[in-house]
Motif scaffolding. Structure first.
Motif, PDB file in Angstrom:
ATOM      1  N   LYS A 108       5.518  14.248 -44.692  1.00 39.38           N
ATOM      2  CA  LYS A 108       5.247  15.650 -44.391  1.00 39.38           C
ATOM      3  C   LYS A 108       6.532  16.410 -44.082  1.00 39.38           C
ATOM      4  N   GLU A 109       7.571  15.683 -43.715  1.00 36.50           N
ATOM      5  CA  GLU A 109       8.843  16.329 -43.391  1.00 36.50           C
ATOM      6  C   GLU A 109       9.628  16.742 -44.633  1.00 36.50           C
ATOM      7  N   MET A 110       9.129  16.369 -45.812  1.00 32.78           N
ATOM      8  CA  MET A 110       9.824  16.724 -47.051  1.00 32.78           C
ATOM      9  C   MET A 110       9.694  18.214 -47.340  1.00 32.78           C
ATOM     10  N   THR A 111      10.805  18.834 -47.760  1.00 33.35           N
ATOM     11  CA  THR A 111      10.829  20.252 -48.126  1.00 33.35           C
ATOM     12  C   THR A 111      11.567  20.407 -49.447  1.00 33.35           C
ATOM     13  N   ASN A 112      11.552  21.623 -49.979  1.00 36.79           N
ATOM     14  CA  ASN A 112      12.326  21.893 -51.199  1.00 36.79           C
ATOM     15  C   ASN A 112      13.808  21.629 -50.992  1.00 36.79           C
ATOM     16  N   ASP A 113      14.270  21.896 -49.794  1.00 32.41           N
ATOM     17  CA  ASP A 113      15.702  21.767 -49.522  1.00 32.41           C
ATOM     18  C   ASP A 113      16.150  20.319 -49.343  1.00 32.41           C
ATOM     19  N   ALA A 115      14.357  17.429 -50.414  1.00 32.04           N
ATOM     20  CA  ALA A 115      13.637  16.459 -51.244  1.00 32.04           C
ATOM     21  C   ALA A 115      14.565  15.464 -51.937  1.00 32.04           C
ATOM     22  N   LEU A 116      15.742  15.930 -52.369  1.00 34.22           N
ATOM     23  CA  LEU A 116      16.668  15.027 -53.067  1.00 34.22           C
ATOM     24  C   LEU A 116      17.306  14.020 -52.121  1.00 34.22           C
ATOM     25  N   ASP A 117      17.528  14.402 -50.899  1.00 37.80           N
ATOM     26  CA  ASP A 117      18.158  13.512 -49.917  1.00 37.80           C
ATOM     27  C   ASP A 117      17.144  12.748 -49.078  1.00 37.80           C
ATOM     28  N   PHE A 118      15.877  13.078 -49.217  1.00 39.76           N
ATOM     29  CA  PHE A 118      14.881  12.528 -48.306  1.00 39.76           C
ATOM     30  C   PHE A 118      14.810  10.994 -48.312  1.00 39.76           C
ATOM     31  N   PRO A 119      14.875  10.339 -49.482  1.00 38.94           N
ATOM     32  CA  PRO A 119      14.773   8.874 -49.466  1.00 38.94           C
ATOM     33  C   PRO A 119      15.858   8.188 -48.637  1.00 38.94           C
ATOM     34  N   SER A 120      17.028   8.799 -48.553  1.00 33.76           N
ATOM     35  CA  SER A 120      18.129   8.178 -47.810  1.00 33.76           C
ATOM     36  C   SER A 120      17.887   8.199 -46.309  1.00 33.76           C
ATOM     37  N   THR A 121      16.924   8.999 -45.857  1.00 39.01           N
ATOM     38  CA  THR A 121      16.620   9.064 -44.420  1.00 39.01           C
ATOM     39  C   THR A 121      15.566   8.042 -44.010  1.00 39.01           C
ATOM     40  N   LEU A 122      15.011   7.320 -44.980  1.00 41.69           N
ATOM     41  CA  LEU A 122      13.877   6.444 -44.709  1.00 41.69           C
ATOM     42  C   LEU A 122      14.319   5.025 -44.413  1.00 41.69           C
ATOM     43  N   ASN A 123      13.715   4.449 -43.404  1.00 41.95           N
ATOM     44  CA  ASN A 123      13.902   3.039 -43.078  1.00 41.95           C
ATOM     45  C   ASN A 123      12.579   2.345 -43.343  1.00 41.95           C
ATOM     46  N   ILE A 125      10.043  -0.056 -46.504  1.00 39.29           N
ATOM     47  CA  ILE A 125       9.764  -0.473 -47.876  1.00 39.29           C
ATOM     48  C   ILE A 125       8.761   0.517 -48.426  1.00 39.29           C
ATOM     49  N   PHE A 126       9.002   1.045 -49.621  1.00 38.11           N
ATOM     50  CA  PHE A 126       8.154   2.153 -50.061  1.00 38.11           C
ATOM     51  C   PHE A 126       8.239   2.390 -51.556  1.00 38.11           C
ATOM     52  N   ALA A 127       7.149   2.953 -52.063  1.00 36.25           N
ATOM     53  CA  ALA A 127       7.114   3.632 -53.351  1.00 36.25           C
ATOM     54  C   ALA A 127       6.249   4.860 -53.123  1.00 36.25           C
ATOM     55  N   TYR A 128       6.780   6.036 -53.422  1.00 38.18           N
ATOM     56  CA  TYR A 128       5.985   7.248 -53.186  1.00 38.18           C
ATOM     57  C   TYR A 128       6.113   8.218 -54.348  1.00 38.18           C
ATOM     58  N   CYS A 129       5.065   9.021 -54.507  1.00 42.21           N
ATOM     59  CA  CYS A 129       5.056  10.132 -55.454  1.00 42.21           C
ATOM     60  C   CYS A 129       4.722  11.393 -54.667  1.00 42.21           C
ATOM     61  N   SER A 130       5.605  12.369 -54.704  1.00 46.24           N
ATOM     62  CA  SER A 130       5.432  13.623 -53.972  1.00 46.24           C
ATOM     63  C   SER A 130       5.539  14.782 -54.952  1.00 46.24           C
ATOM     64  N   TYR A 131       4.451  15.533 -55.076  1.00 43.81           N
ATOM     65  CA  TYR A 131       4.389  16.618 -56.053  1.00 43.81           C
ATOM     66  C   TYR A 131       4.444  17.961 -55.350  1.00 43.81           C
ATOM     67  N   ASN A 132       5.399  18.791 -55.773  1.00 44.50           N
ATOM     68  CA  ASN A 132       5.528  20.142 -55.244  1.00 44.50           C
ATOM     69  C   ASN A 132       4.727  21.091 -56.129  1.00 44.50           C
ATOM     70  N   LYS A 133       3.668  21.651 -55.566  1.00 43.03           N
ATOM     71  CA  LYS A 133       2.758  22.479 -56.355  1.00 43.03           C
ATOM     72  C   LYS A 133       3.359  23.825 -56.739  1.00 43.03           C
ATOM     73  N   SER A 134       4.269  24.331 -55.938  1.00 39.01           N
ATOM     74  CA  SER A 134       4.842  25.641 -56.225  1.00 39.01           C
ATOM     75  C   SER A 134       5.894  25.565 -57.333  1.00 39.01           C
ATOM     76  N   THR A 135       6.699  24.509 -57.342  1.00 40.37           N
ATOM     77  CA  THR A 135       7.735  24.357 -58.370  1.00 40.37           C
ATOM     78  C   THR A 135       7.292  23.477 -59.521  1.00 40.37           C
ATOM     79  N   GLU A 136       6.107  22.855 -59.395  1.00 44.30           N
ATOM     80  CA  GLU A 136       5.575  21.924 -60.403  1.00 44.30           C
ATOM     81  C   GLU A 136       6.595  20.838 -60.723  1.00 44.30           C
TER      82      GLU A 136
END
Length: 325
Positions: A108-113, A115-123, A125-136
């Motif tokens: 939920k903390e992911m934003t447009n600003d 999103a590209l760096d977000f995975p590096s903040t995670l500690n 094991i994960f696989a995720y798909c996050s879709y931005n509805k406004s930018t498609e």
């Protein structure tokens, strides 16, 4: 273990086959199944399905979950989750059931600003798909060493129209390759990567809608440690076990009879290192295996223990089922 299936498409004609493919990985999440369909004004469609194995926030951690601009689905576990800035645990628009402790809602903390760096903040094991509805735009990431499985296919389809033919590309993601059979060449999603997907028409033709993908390497959030004393390593090992104890379901330890699993099980079971929890241990092996005997001895010492002895014929007969699963 949960099951993800996502399809990012310029059309909505794959909904029927999507449900059939999602059913093929039902065994990954027997507790709950949900599908979200997002259609934009220009007919772009994002299909997102999830089979849940509930271990954290069992009553409220439903996926996929949606906010004003985003829809997320996540398989794996984020460790030591601490909300930063936004208090995601009190967002009533998103969590209609009230407060939730699901680690997945870290997304939920992911934003447009960010999103590209977000995975590096995670500690974790994960696989995720996050879709931005406004930018498609679809953001897909996999953890640094590839603990959580993820596969993808770029499917090409030509559809007849009134005057000519229209060619489309759509991209699929799944936790298991079997859900993607028949769509095209199946690729393993590379670990330690973020893929950004969007749909656009090729400049050379107004009748070809293609998938545009960009890759970004996930940078480690912490430096690699060089240990000079055994106590430093052991402290980190205890911490690594401790941050994985956020689940609500009973814990089990798989013992191989080797040193690694024995030490981890001891840390998990001993109140000296963690709060006192009952740990059930398990092992499987051939009847005369030395490793099996050691695992049984150690497991019985730690607490309730369960062993399964198999024959060589039984092991060989199960190979095909194990590979398919």
């Amino acid at each position: 273990m949960c099951g993800i299936l996502c399809c990012f498409s310029p059309t909505d004609d794959k909904i029927t086959s999507f449900t059939t493919r999602l059913e093929s990985i039902k065994h990954r999440g027997p507790d709950e199944t949900n599908i979200k369909i997002v259609q934009s004004t220009n007919l772009t469609t994002f299909l997102c399905g999830f089979h849940r194995l509930a271990i954290t926030d069992v009553l409220h951690g439903t996926q996929p979950f949606e906010s004003e601009d985003w829809i997320h689905v996540h398989n794996g576990e984020f460790y030591d989750v601490r909300p930063t800035g936004l208090n995601i645990y009190e967002d009533e628009d998103m969590y209609k059931s009230g407060r939730t402790g699901s680690d997945s809602y870290k997304l939920k903390e992911m934003t447009n600003d960010n999103a590209l760096d977000f995975p590096s903040t995670l500690n974790g094991i994960f696989a995720y798909c996050s879709y931005n509805k406004s930018t498609e735009t679809l953001y897909v990431a996999r953890d640094r060493v590839g603990v959580i499985p993820l596969y993808y296919v770029v499917e090409t389809e030509t559809l007849p129209t009134a005057n000519d033919e229209q060619t489309y590309e759509r991209i699929w993601f799944a936790s298991e390759a079997k859900a993607l059979i028949g769509l095209g060449e199946i690729h393993m999603f590379p670990p330690n990567n973020l893929m950004v997907c969007s749909l656009q028409k090729k400049e050379s033709s107004s009748h070809f809608m293609s998938v545009l993908t960009e890759y970004y390497e996930i940078l480690p959030p912490y430096p690699t440690s060089n240990y000079t004393h055994g106590t430093e390593f052991f402290e980190d090992l205890v911490n690594a076990v401790t941050i994985r104890l956020q689940d609500e379901v009973p814990w089990g330890a798989a013992l191989s009879g080797g040193l690694d699993s024995s030490i981890i099980a001891a840390i998990l079971a001993r109140p000296t290192y963690n709060e006192s929890i009952e740990v059930r241990s398990f092992c499987i092996g051939f009847e005369n295996s030395t490793d099996l005997k050691i695992a049984e001895t150690w497991g019985n010492y730690l607490g309730p223990h369960f062993s399964m002895k198999i024959t060589v014929d039984e092991a060989l007969k199960s190979v095909q089922d194990v590979i398919w699963a």
